[in-house]
Scaffold this motif. Structure first.
Motif, short mmCIF file in Angstrom:
data_model
loop_
_atom_site.label_atom_id
_atom_site.label_comp_id
_atom_site.label_asym_id
_atom_site.label_seq_id
_atom_site.Cartn_x
_atom_site.Cartn_y
_atom_site.Cartn_z
N GLY A 72 0.96 -0.43 55.11
CA GLY A 72 -0.18 -0.76 55.96
C GLY A 72 -1.26 -1.55 55.25
O GLY A 72 -2.41 -1.58 55.69
N GLY A 73 -0.89 -2.19 54.15
CA GLY A 73 -1.88 -2.98 53.42
C GLY A 73 -2.90 -2.14 52.68
O GLY A 73 -3.91 -2.66 52.20
N ALA A 74 -2.67 -0.81 52.60
CA ALA A 74 -3.68 0.07 52.02
C ALA A 74 -3.97 -0.24 50.56
O ALA A 74 -5.10 -0.08 50.09
N VAL A 99 -8.14 -2.76 46.85
CA VAL A 99 -8.40 -1.78 45.79
C VAL A 99 -8.97 -0.54 46.47
O VAL A 99 -9.93 -0.64 47.26
N GLY A 100 -8.40 0.63 46.19
CA GLY A 100 -8.90 1.87 46.77
C GLY A 100 -9.53 2.78 45.72
O GLY A 100 -9.59 2.44 44.54
N ARG A 101 -9.98 3.93 46.16
CA ARG A 101 -10.61 4.89 45.26
C ARG A 101 -9.57 5.52 44.34
O ARG A 101 -8.48 5.89 44.77
N PRO A 115 -2.10 5.64 45.17
CA PRO A 115 -2.62 5.09 43.92
C PRO A 115 -2.76 3.57 44.00
O PRO A 115 -2.06 2.91 44.78
N ASN A 116 -3.67 3.02 43.21
CA ASN A 116 -3.84 1.57 43.14
C ASN A 116 -2.67 0.93 42.42
O ASN A 116 -1.99 1.57 41.61
N SER A 167 -12.55 4.40 50.84
CA SER A 167 -13.20 3.08 50.85
C SER A 167 -12.30 2.04 50.18
O SER A 167 -11.48 2.36 49.32
N ILE A 168 -12.49 0.80 50.59
CA ILE A 168 -11.62 -0.30 50.17
C ILE A 168 -12.46 -1.49 49.70
O ILE A 168 -13.39 -1.89 50.38
#
Length: 310
Positions: A72-74, A99-101, A115-116, A167-168
């Motif tokens: 999903g592009g997360a 980039v995520g938390r 995970p990133n 957050s992204i």
């Protein structure tokens, strides 16, 4: 012509009541405000942009190594012309990275916050990208404190609702437009999903917000960061803070042959935060608009389906 105001957030410490009143008024009218005096060093922003541009300059097959099918592009890379604005027939003219938390993998949110991934080809991407993520996350908390005060909530009302927020940070590349009369636009008219969005480096023309029946251009000045309200905060505040429609238009003439880069930070609540209208935002003039509470995670999934990311 009306203009989205620029306010210096340092006044929150020196002139709090006036700053909160002006900030609240800007958001009630436009859903947007430009924030200066935020203290994020120019070198940190420039360094992140340099790393992001280096990634987008890589060959397509290299970038696609970081596309995560079914994700999903997360996290990682989303190729050109995938995301489509809600109700739009045409995909946006952009490619981006998420980039995520960073959270412990035994966190209760680990199943919904993967995970990133980091591009090995650009060694500076990890440190520069996550450094900017943290700086914008901290600034977003400061903005939310002022917004809380404006609607008569405790200053720290939002603090524990965003401390593990999904957050992204989204570095975006809009490639040069080489076709004539292309039906797509760089980013179709849309509203953001999250609590607030912080856009760093909106110095290039193209961003427009819908206001009073027409489109109002927004370009930031100096170090200002554009901060706008998203649908989750609009829902929580019963539309006291409106999530305003905005778009990124295609430039005219030679400017269309230039790439455009931007880096929004989408500040989300923690996945288990329940979006139920705040009692303080319900009045006789503004009756409750949403009867059914929904968690932030459920709401996000609904919206990602609408924009064709999942």
């Amino acid at each position: 012509m009306k203009k989205v105001p620029t306010l210096d957030i340092r006044r929150y410490e020196t002139d709090r009541d006036a700053f909160v009143a002006e900030l609240g008024a800007a958001y009630r009218e436009f859903g947007f405000c430009c924030i200066s005096g935020h203290g994020i060093p120019k070198e940190a922003i420039d360094g992140a942009y340099d790393a992001f541009k280096a990634f987008f300059a890589l060959p397509d097959d290299v970038k696609r190594k970081y596309h995560i099918p079914g994700g999903g592009g997360a996290r990682g890379y989303t190729p050109f012309k995938v995301e489509t604005a809600k109700d739009s027939k045409f995909a946006d003219l952009k490619e981006f990275w998420h980039v995520g938390r960073e959270i412990p993998r035994d966190s209760k949110f680990a199943d919904v916050m993967p995970p990133n991934v980091w591009p090995a080809e650009v060694p500076s991407f990890h440190a520069a990208g996550y450094g900017l993520y943290q700086a914008l996350d901290n600034l977003g908390v400061r903005v939310l404190r002022a917004l809380a005060l404006h609607i008569n909530l405790p200053e720290t009302f939002f603090d524990d609702k965003v401390d593990v927020g999904n957050s992204i940070l989204r570095p975006i590349h809009y490639p040069p437009i080489t076709q004539v009369d292309v039906p797509n636009v760089r980013a179709g008219a849309h509203e953001d999903i999250n609590f607030i969005t912080l856009l760093v480096g909106a110095s290039t023309a193209g961003l427009e917000v819908y206001s009073d029946g027409g489109w109002l251009p927004i370009t930031s000045e100096g170090d200002a960061i554009v901060v706008n309200i998203g649908d989750m905060l609009q829902r929580l505040t019963n539309h006291v803070y409106p999530s305003t429609t905005h778009r990124v238009t295609n430039p005219q003439g030679d400017a269309a042959r230039q790439p455009r880069y931007s880096v929004p930070f989408f500040l989300h609540p923690n996945p288990d935060v329940v979006l139920d209208v705040l009692p303080s935002c319900i009045t006789p003039d503004n009756p409750k608009r949403y009867d059914t509470p929904i968690t932030a995670h459920e709401y996000l999934q609904e919206r990602l389906r609408e924009i064709k990311l999942i």
